[in-house]
Design a protein around this motif. Structure first.
Motif, PDB file in Angstrom:
ATOM      1  N   GLU A  92      -5.660   1.506   6.169  1.00 48.85           N
ATOM      2  CA  GLU A  92      -5.408   0.608   7.298  1.00 48.85           C
ATOM      3  C   GLU A  92      -4.515  -0.550   6.876  1.00 48.85           C
ATOM      4  N   LYS A  93      -3.719  -1.028   7.817  1.00 45.36           N
ATOM      5  CA  LYS A  93      -2.957  -2.268   7.638  1.00 45.36           C
ATOM      6  C   LYS A  93      -3.475  -3.248   8.678  1.00 45.36           C
ATOM      7  N   ILE A  94      -4.229  -4.245   8.232  1.00 44.70           N
ATOM      8  CA  ILE A  94      -4.956  -5.109   9.158  1.00 44.70           C
ATOM      9  C   ILE A  94      -4.262  -6.453   9.378  1.00 44.70           C
ATOM     10  N   THR A  95      -3.054  -6.627   8.852  1.00 47.03           N
ATOM     11  CA  THR A  95      -2.389  -7.929   8.930  1.00 47.03           C
ATOM     12  C   THR A  95      -1.688  -8.170  10.257  1.00 47.03           C
ATOM     13  N   ALA A  96      -1.720  -7.187  11.158  1.00 49.52           N
ATOM     14  CA  ALA A  96      -1.159  -7.351  12.499  1.00 49.52           C
ATOM     15  C   ALA A  96      -1.974  -6.508  13.464  1.00 49.52           C
ATOM     16  N   HIS A  97      -1.862  -6.814  14.735  1.00 44.80           N
ATOM     17  CA  HIS A  97      -2.586  -6.065  15.757  1.00 44.80           C
ATOM     18  C   HIS A  97      -2.260  -4.579  15.644  1.00 44.80           C
ATOM     19  N   ARG A  98      -3.302  -3.730  15.809  1.00 48.29           N
ATOM     20  CA  ARG A  98      -3.101  -2.298  15.635  1.00 48.29           C
ATOM     21  C   ARG A  98      -4.093  -1.530  16.495  1.00 48.29           C
ATOM     22  N   PRO A 146      -8.980  -2.913  -0.610  1.00 44.22           N
ATOM     23  CA  PRO A 146      -8.311  -3.646   0.463  1.00 44.22           C
ATOM     24  C   PRO A 146      -7.460  -2.770   1.385  1.00 44.22           C
ATOM     25  N   SER A 248      -2.808  -1.566  -2.685  1.00 46.34           N
ATOM     26  CA  SER A 248      -2.878  -1.683  -1.225  1.00 46.34           C
ATOM     27  C   SER A 248      -1.503  -1.874  -0.608  1.00 46.34           C
TER      28      SER A 248
END
Length: 248
Positions: A92-98, A146, A248
């Motif tokens: 997952e990439k959680i640093t922006a809305h997804r 992470p 990550s």
């Protein structure tokens, strides 16, 4: 845990860790029942093994799990061990809305699924001799990756749930947790050939030796996962987390 003469149900038994353990238990003289979503994979896993049985099952389908439990108890009244192995992984990439559909699927499969299976079989298991529940978590339950926060969180939840039910079932159902390191399976693309992952056969052999020792440990930790399992207690948690963050 008794090493032979059991009737063992393993979710996610058509491939990877589930299949490797299923085959070893079968070869040790146990009847083994495997489940998974893909019937052909299950059929391939039991081919040529007369004491293995396969049923297609999606552990995210609540009604199907309840119906499955009734069928299995009817077909295999001697069932005494449940192994919750089925799980899915998504980075997952959680640093922006997804879109969080993958995260929701992991929660449903990796933690709700085992809880659902334990609930469906607990009354039957509680009445069986030499009964056990075996939950397969991950080293990432203790030091999260992470790149896969939800996966790590589901495994941490499964560890906590397993620890919580152990004293409640003491004397009726043995509760065991298997804690794998990264193993050469197809959980993620390329993992099965990753030289930094533990070979599957070596992992399964070490797990079996620990499970079938004179006193089965409550937590089955192969040597390759001890760094992560013990990181917080040894003051190495931040070092381990930062090491994983580099990937990550």
């Amino acid at each position: 845990m008794k090493s032979t003469g059991n009737s063992i149900l393993i979710t996610g038994g058509g491939s990877g860790i589930g299949q490797a353990l299923a085959h070893r238990w079968h070869d040790a003289g146990n009847h083994v029942i495997i489940t998974g979503r893909r019937q052909q994979m299950l059929d391939d896993a039991i081919a040529g093994r007369e004491r293995m049985t396969a049923y297609a099952l999606d552990v995210t389908a609540a009604d199907a799990v309840e119906a499955f439990a009734r069928q299995v108890v009817s077909d295999h009244p001697s069932l005494n061990i449940l192994v919750n192995n089925a799980g899915i992984y998504s980075a997952e990439k959680i640093t922006a809305h997804r879109d969080i559909a993958d995260a929701e699927d992991m929660v449903e499969t990796n933690i709700i699924g085992p809880i659902r299976m334990m609930n469906a079989f607990i009354d039957h298991l509680s009445g069986q001799a030499d009964a056990a529940i075996i939950n397969i978590s991950s080293g990432l339950a203790f030091v999260p990756f992470p790149a896969a926060p939800t996966y790590s969180a589901t495994k941490a939840a499964l560890h906590a749930y397993t620890a919580a039910i152990r004293p409640l079932l003491k004397g009726k159902v043995e509760v065991i947790e298997i804690i794998p390191p990264q193993v050469q399976t197809e959980l993620t693309p390329g993992q099965s050939t990753d030289p930094n992952s533990m070979p599957l056969n070596a992992f399964a052999d070490e797990v079996m030796a620990l499970l079938h020792a004179a006193d089965t440990p409550a937590e089955v930790c192969v040597e390759g996962v001890r760094y992560f399992r013990e990181a917080e207690a040894k003051g190495q948690f931040n070092d381990a987390l930062n090491m994983l963050a580099k990937y990550s």
